[in-house]
Design a protein around this motif. Structure first.
Motif, PDB file in Angstrom:
ATOM      1  N   THR A 100      27.601  40.057  48.351  1.00 15.52           N
ATOM      2  CA  THR A 100      28.806  40.887  48.349  1.00 15.52           C
ATOM      3  C   THR A 100      29.897  40.247  49.193  1.00 15.52           C
ATOM      4  O   THR A 100      31.083  40.253  48.821  1.00 15.52           O
ATOM      5  CB  THR A 100      28.481  42.294  48.882  1.00 15.52           C
ATOM      6  N   LEU A 101      29.517  39.669  50.332  1.00 16.89           N
ATOM      7  CA  LEU A 101      30.476  38.972  51.173  1.00 16.89           C
ATOM      8  C   LEU A 101      31.059  37.760  50.456  1.00 16.89           C
ATOM      9  O   LEU A 101      32.274  37.495  50.521  1.00 16.89           O
ATOM     10  CB  LEU A 101      29.797  38.547  52.479  1.00 16.89           C
ATOM     11  N   TYR A 102      30.189  37.060  49.729  1.00 18.50           N
ATOM     12  CA  TYR A 102      30.633  35.905  48.953  1.00 18.50           C
ATOM     13  C   TYR A 102      31.613  36.345  47.863  1.00 18.50           C
ATOM     14  O   TYR A 102      32.634  35.711  47.611  1.00 18.50           O
ATOM     15  CB  TYR A 102      29.401  35.225  48.353  1.00 18.50           C
ATOM     16  N   TRP A 103      31.282  37.473  47.179  1.00 14.45           N
ATOM     17  CA  TRP A 103      32.163  38.012  46.137  1.00 14.45           C
ATOM     18  C   TRP A 103      33.498  38.470  46.720  1.00 14.45           C
ATOM     19  O   TRP A 103      34.560  38.202  46.172  1.00 14.45           O
ATOM     20  CB  TRP A 103      31.459  39.190  45.456  1.00 14.45           C
ATOM     21  N   LEU A 104      33.434  39.137  47.894  1.00 13.76           N
ATOM     22  CA  LEU A 104      34.639  39.713  48.465  1.00 13.76           C
ATOM     23  C   LEU A 104      35.602  38.643  48.963  1.00 13.76           C
ATOM     24  O   LEU A 104      36.824  38.759  48.799  1.00 13.76           O
ATOM     25  CB  LEU A 104      34.255  40.648  49.617  1.00 13.76           C
ATOM     26  N   THR A 105      35.064  37.591  49.556  1.00  9.39           N
ATOM     27  CA  THR A 105      35.933  36.597  50.182  1.00  9.39           C
ATOM     28  C   THR A 105      36.465  35.543  49.216  1.00  9.39           C
ATOM     29  O   THR A 105      37.533  34.963  49.469  1.00  9.39           O
ATOM     30  CB  THR A 105      35.184  35.881  51.315  1.00  9.39           C
ATOM     31  N   SER A 106      35.744  35.283  48.108  1.00  6.61           N
ATOM     32  CA  SER A 106      36.196  34.193  47.231  1.00  6.61           C
ATOM     33  C   SER A 106      35.874  34.402  45.767  1.00  6.61           C
ATOM     34  O   SER A 106      36.135  33.502  44.963  1.00  6.61           O
ATOM     35  CB  SER A 106      35.577  32.867  47.688  1.00  6.61           C
ATOM     36  N   GLY A 107      35.316  35.570  45.414  1.00  3.58           N
ATOM     37  CA  GLY A 107      34.935  35.754  44.012  1.00  3.58           C
ATOM     38  C   GLY A 107      33.929  34.725  43.571  1.00  3.58           C
ATOM     39  O   GLY A 107      34.074  34.154  42.488  1.00  3.58           O
ATOM     40  N   TYR A 108      32.899  34.499  44.399  1.00  3.83           N
ATOM     41  CA  TYR A 108      31.841  33.525  44.127  1.00  3.83           C
ATOM     42  C   TYR A 108      32.404  32.118  43.965  1.00  3.83           C
ATOM     43  O   TYR A 108      31.901  31.311  43.173  1.00  3.83           O
ATOM     44  CB  TYR A 108      31.048  33.905  42.870  1.00  3.83           C
ATOM     45  N   GLY A 109      33.444  31.810  44.719  1.00  2.70           N
ATOM     46  CA  GLY A 109      34.027  30.479  44.653  1.00  2.70           C
ATOM     47  C   GLY A 109      34.847  30.244  43.402  1.00  2.70           C
ATOM     48  O   GLY A 109      35.122  29.088  43.059  1.00  2.70           O
ATOM     49  N   LEU A 110      35.268  31.322  42.727  1.00  3.02           N
ATOM     50  CA  LEU A 110      36.031  31.190  41.488  1.00  3.02           C
ATOM     51  C   LEU A 110      37.400  31.844  41.554  1.00  3.02           C
ATOM     52  O   LEU A 110      38.173  31.745  40.604  1.00  3.02           O
ATOM     53  CB  LEU A 110      35.234  31.800  40.324  1.00  3.02           C
ATOM     54  N   ARG A 111      37.704  32.532  42.626  1.00  2.94           N
ATOM     55  CA  ARG A 111      38.975  33.234  42.740  1.00  2.94           C
ATOM     56  C   ARG A 111      39.727  32.683  43.950  1.00  2.94           C
ATOM     57  O   ARG A 111      39.488  33.090  45.095  1.00  2.94           O
ATOM     58  CB  ARG A 111      38.763  34.744  42.893  1.00  2.94           C
ATOM     59  N   ALA A 112      40.631  31.732  43.696  1.00  2.00           N
ATOM     60  CA  ALA A 112      41.347  31.073  44.796  1.00  2.00           C
ATOM     61  C   ALA A 112      42.186  32.074  45.584  1.00  2.00           C
ATOM     62  O   ALA A 112      42.299  31.972  46.808  1.00  2.00           O
ATOM     63  CB  ALA A 112      42.225  29.956  44.250  1.00  2.00           C
ATOM     64  N   TRP A 113      42.764  33.061  44.897  1.00  2.00           N
ATOM     65  CA  TRP A 113      43.623  34.009  45.600  1.00  2.00           C
ATOM     66  C   TRP A 113      42.833  34.842  46.594  1.00  2.00           C
ATOM     67  O   TRP A 113      43.354  35.250  47.637  1.00  2.00           O
ATOM     68  CB  TRP A 113      44.346  34.913  44.609  1.00  2.00           C
ATOM     69  N   ARG A 114      41.555  35.086  46.309  1.00  2.83           N
ATOM     70  CA  ARG A 114      40.739  35.841  47.259  1.00  2.83           C
ATOM     71  C   ARG A 114      40.463  35.013  48.514  1.00  2.83           C
ATOM     72  O   ARG A 114      40.506  35.531  49.639  1.00  2.83           O
ATOM     73  CB  ARG A 114      39.410  36.237  46.613  1.00  2.83           C
ATOM     74  N   ALA A 115      40.165  33.738  48.295  1.00  2.00           N
ATOM     75  CA  ALA A 115      39.903  32.880  49.456  1.00  2.00           C
ATOM     76  C   ALA A 115      41.150  32.754  50.323  1.00  2.00           C
ATOM     77  O   ALA A 115      41.070  32.822  51.570  1.00  2.00           O
ATOM     78  CB  ALA A 115      39.432  31.508  48.989  1.00  2.00           C
ATOM     79  N   LEU A 116      42.314  32.594  49.707  1.00  2.00           N
ATOM     80  CA  LEU A 116      43.551  32.482  50.483  1.00  2.00           C
ATOM     81  C   LEU A 116      43.894  33.803  51.156  1.00  2.00           C
ATOM     82  O   LEU A 116      44.392  33.826  52.297  1.00  2.00           O
ATOM     83  CB  LEU A 116      44.684  32.039  49.557  1.00  2.00           C
ATOM     84  N   THR A 117      43.640  34.911  50.464  1.00  2.28           N
ATOM     85  CA  THR A 117      43.872  36.223  51.087  1.00  2.28           C
ATOM     86  C   THR A 117      42.943  36.425  52.269  1.00  2.28           C
ATOM     87  O   THR A 117      43.353  36.934  53.330  1.00  2.28           O
ATOM     88  CB  THR A 117      43.665  37.339  50.053  1.00  2.28           C
ATOM     89  N   SER A 118      41.677  36.026  52.124  1.00  2.00           N
ATOM     90  CA  SER A 118      40.724  36.139  53.234  1.00  2.00           C
ATOM     91  C   SER A 118      41.159  35.278  54.408  1.00  2.00           C
ATOM     92  O   SER A 118      41.028  35.671  55.582  1.00  2.00           O
ATOM     93  CB  SER A 118      39.325  35.727  52.757  1.00  2.00           C
ATOM     94  N   LEU A 119      41.688  34.081  54.105  1.00  7.13           N
ATOM     95  CA  LEU A 119      42.183  33.203  55.161  1.00  7.13           C
ATOM     96  C   LEU A 119      43.349  33.849  55.906  1.00  7.13           C
ATOM     97  O   LEU A 119      43.423  33.805  57.146  1.00  7.13           O
ATOM     98  CB  LEU A 119      42.602  31.866  54.561  1.00  7.13           C
TER      99      LEU A 119
END
Length: 665
Positions: A555-574
């Motif tokens: 769930t943490l992986y999904w929330l922070t980056s969409g399993y490494g497939l959603r760049a906007w999630r990773a940047l938002t988390s950053l």
């Protein structure tokens, strides 16, 4: 009857005397068979007939005298009819020549049989011509043998007719024949060409069950307004059904096609090819059917099948060589099918006009007169046939009214390694437990369902449009509906069809495995963006089925980056990490200003934006750059600094990875 009448017939043989005696007393049966022949079922052979003497021989001219001159019924068993039997154009009394052997030509062209006629077990050693004959009563030719050509072209059978068990060793011509009631050819054998071109079967059932066609079988242009049965029929040569019309059902269950069949431009309400065996090609260009059932059919040769059908059932279909199926508008069920590598299933454009579905002849000519019909076909039958063809055309048009792409609704337990799907609607396709999914190729032209990243319980529908969409398989949709207790419909909802596919209930683990196999197939074909959606679905199913700790991590992986497939999630988390860290750095208990050396620090500790700028700087470097020592981090501040130094590069790497997965080719 007076003796002068019988003298004209000039009886000479003992068999003729027995027959004239029976006629003299008002008719009766003359059975010339021996007691042994009556007790056994075997039919007399030509050799048996050649050995018969005057006690079992009736001359053809004598028989003609009884039928034409005297007009008396003939009821004769076990005789040899010698000579040329010519009864052309005559209106005949009741005739029964069962178990007889006719050793000369038989000419019944244009004859009319106003009552029942029986040739049960009769052997015609020469040609038998019944062309344009009219049978208004029952006609029995069952177990008859035609060693020469048999002609029934343009004949009309207004009552039941049976050729069951008959054997045709010469050509059999039924071109243009009309069968108004039941027509039975069950168990018949055609060792030479059998032609039913443009014949019409208007009865409830036309039976060719267990018939054997050793020569060519021609049914081109034939019309069947009732059910037509070819169950367990064997076609050892070409079978031609071009432009035939079946307004009822056409049943070829367990039939064997050694040389193949041509069903081009045929129209069927229901076409059953269940358990058929194909050692030759099947040509179906322009074939239209409301329902086509190829369940358990076996193709031992490369096959190309083109269909316009509303429902196509191919459960347990076996294609041992390349199988190319081209389907328009239909819903295809391939449960338990076994398809050879290299097979292709693709959609084609649906014809739009009625005359493309069914060839309907004009009812009226340009001058307003009724269209030409067979001279012996009753007007009411002609009108009924034309009406049935219009009904079939209208029904098929209604079936395809709202259809667009052809759809595959089930590949459940099917073997599909090396198979390619092109242009198909897969929005309701069940992949559960299919074998060889890692070798299944799904082209970009196929249509899958789309879903947002949100869980089924997502409570913010207005934000759903901001979330990324992905392609999902129907198995995941079914599993999520099951989890919510939603009732599911059958893959092919058809109460009249007991072979409709049952509703599958996949588990999260099985769906994850399906996604994994489909993803591998796309990765092997260098379609990384397409594989990314299936990887996302795989991880979603793994997260749904995982236990507590694994579920938390996923769930943490999904929330922070969409399993490494959603760049906007990773940047938002950053950005969130930087914001929280900056807020922490505003706490004076965790951050203390320290003296600096010569020069000024890159970031001034007295600036209002310093905490967030400092947090941002810390996230993009594993080591502190020179000139930033203007503060001393103590206590929890040091912990925050370590956290952002680790999380920052990780989230940046996930963002880069997501971009790469979406753009790599």
């Amino acid at each position: 009857m007076e003796g002068s009448h019988v003298t004209a017939a000039a009886p000479a043989t003992d068999a003729e005397r027995q027959l004239i005696d029976a006629v003299s007393v008002g008719g009766g049966t003359v059975d010339l068979r021996t007691r042994k022949e009556r007790s056994r079922r075997e039919l007399p052979s030509p050799d048996d007939g050649a050995a018969w003497g005057d006690d079992r021989t009736v001359r053809a001219e004598f028989l003609q005298h009884l039928l034409l001159t005297l007009g008396t019924p003939v009821n004769l068993y076990g005789a040899r009819i010698a000579g040329d039997l010519d009864l052309r154009g005559a209106s005949l009394p009741p005739i029964n020549l069962s178990r007889c052997i006719v050793d000369g030509p038989s000419r019944f062209n244009g004859a009319t049989f106003p009552v029942d006629v029986w040739f049960e077990g009769t052997t015609f050693l020469s040609y038998a011509a019944f062309n344009s004959a009219t049978f208004t009563g029952n006609a029995g030719f069952y177990n008859a043998t035609f060693t020469g050509d048999a002609g029934f072209s343009s004949a009309t059978f207004t009552d039941d007719v049976s050729f069951s068990g008959a054997t045709f060793t010469g050509h059999a011509w039924f071109d243009g024949a009309t069968f108004i009631n039941h027509a039975g050819f069950a168990g018949a054998t055609f060792t030479s060409a059998a032609s039913f071109e443009s014949a019409t079967f208007t009865g409830n059932v036309a039976r060719f069950d267990r018939a054997t066609f050793t020569g060519g079988a021609g049914f081109g242009g034939t019309t069947f307004t009732g059910d037509a049965g070819f169950i367990k029929a064997i076609f050892t040569s070409d079978a031609k059904f071009t432009e035939a019309t079946f307004t009822g059902g056409a049943h070829f269950t367990d039939a064997v096609f050694v040389q193949g069949a041509d069903m081009s431009r045929c129209s069927f309400r229901r076409l059953e090819l269940i358990r058929t065996v194909w050692s030759g090609s099947l040509v179906t260009v322009g074939l239209v059917a409301g329902r086509a059932d190829l369940s358990e059919a076996v193709f031992d040769v490369p096959a190309r099948v083109e269909l316009v059908a509303a429902h196509v059932f191919g459960s347990r279909l076996q294609a041992n060589h390349r199988f190319h199926l081209i389907l328009a508008a239909g819903r295809l069920d391939l449960t338990d099918a076994d398809l050879a590598a290299g097979s292709l299933i693709e959609s084609m454009e649906l014809p739009t006009t009625v005359d493309r579905f069914v060839s309907v002849p004009p009812l009226f000519e340009e001058n307003g007169r009724l269209a030409k019909r067979s001279s012996v076909m009753p007007l009411n039958e002609f009108l009924e046939i034309t009406l049935e063809r219009y009904r079939l055309a209208a029904d098929l048009t209604d079936l395809f009214a709202d259809r667009e792409l052809a759809a595959v609704v089930s590949l459940k337990r099917a073997h599909v390694a090396g198979v390619r799907l092109s242009g198909m609607d897969l929005t309701q396709c069940v992949f559960q437990w299919a074998d060889g999914l890692d070798g299944l190729l799904i082209s970009d032209t196929c249509v899958l369902q789309e879903s947002t990243d949100a869980d089924p319980g997502w409570r913010f529908p207005r934000l759903r449009r901001l979330r990324a969409t992905r392609r999902v398989i129907y198995d995941e949709v079914v599993e999520r509906r099951r989890a919510r207790g939603v009732q599911l419909d059958p893959a092919i909802p058809d109460e009249a069809n007991p072979r409709a596919t049952e509703v599958p209930i996949p588990t999260e683990a099985s769906v994850a495995m399906t996604y994994r196999s489909l993803r591998k197939a796309l990765e092997d074909s260098k379609d990384e963006p397409g594989a990314a959606d299936f990887y996302y679905g795989e991880m979603e199913m793994r997260r749904s089925s995982a236990r507590l700790i694994d579920r938390f991590l996923l769930t943490l992986y999904w929330l922070t980056s969409g399993y490494g497939l959603r760049a906007w999630r990773a940047l938002t988390s950053l950005a969130v990490v930087i914001a929280v860290a900056g807020w922490c750095f505003t706490n004076s208990d965790w951050v203390r200003i320290s003296p600096t050396g010569p020069g000024s620090p890159v970031l001034s500790p007295t600036s209002d934006a310093w905490p967030w700028l400092f947090a941002g700087q810390e996230t993009i470097a594993l080591f502190r750059p020179a000139g930033t020592i203007g503060v001393t981090l103590v206590g929890f501040g040091a912990v925050v600094d370590i956290a952002v130094r680790v999380l920052g590069p990780v989230l940046l790497a996930l963002a880069v990875l997501a971009i790469r997965n979406r753009t790599k080719r």
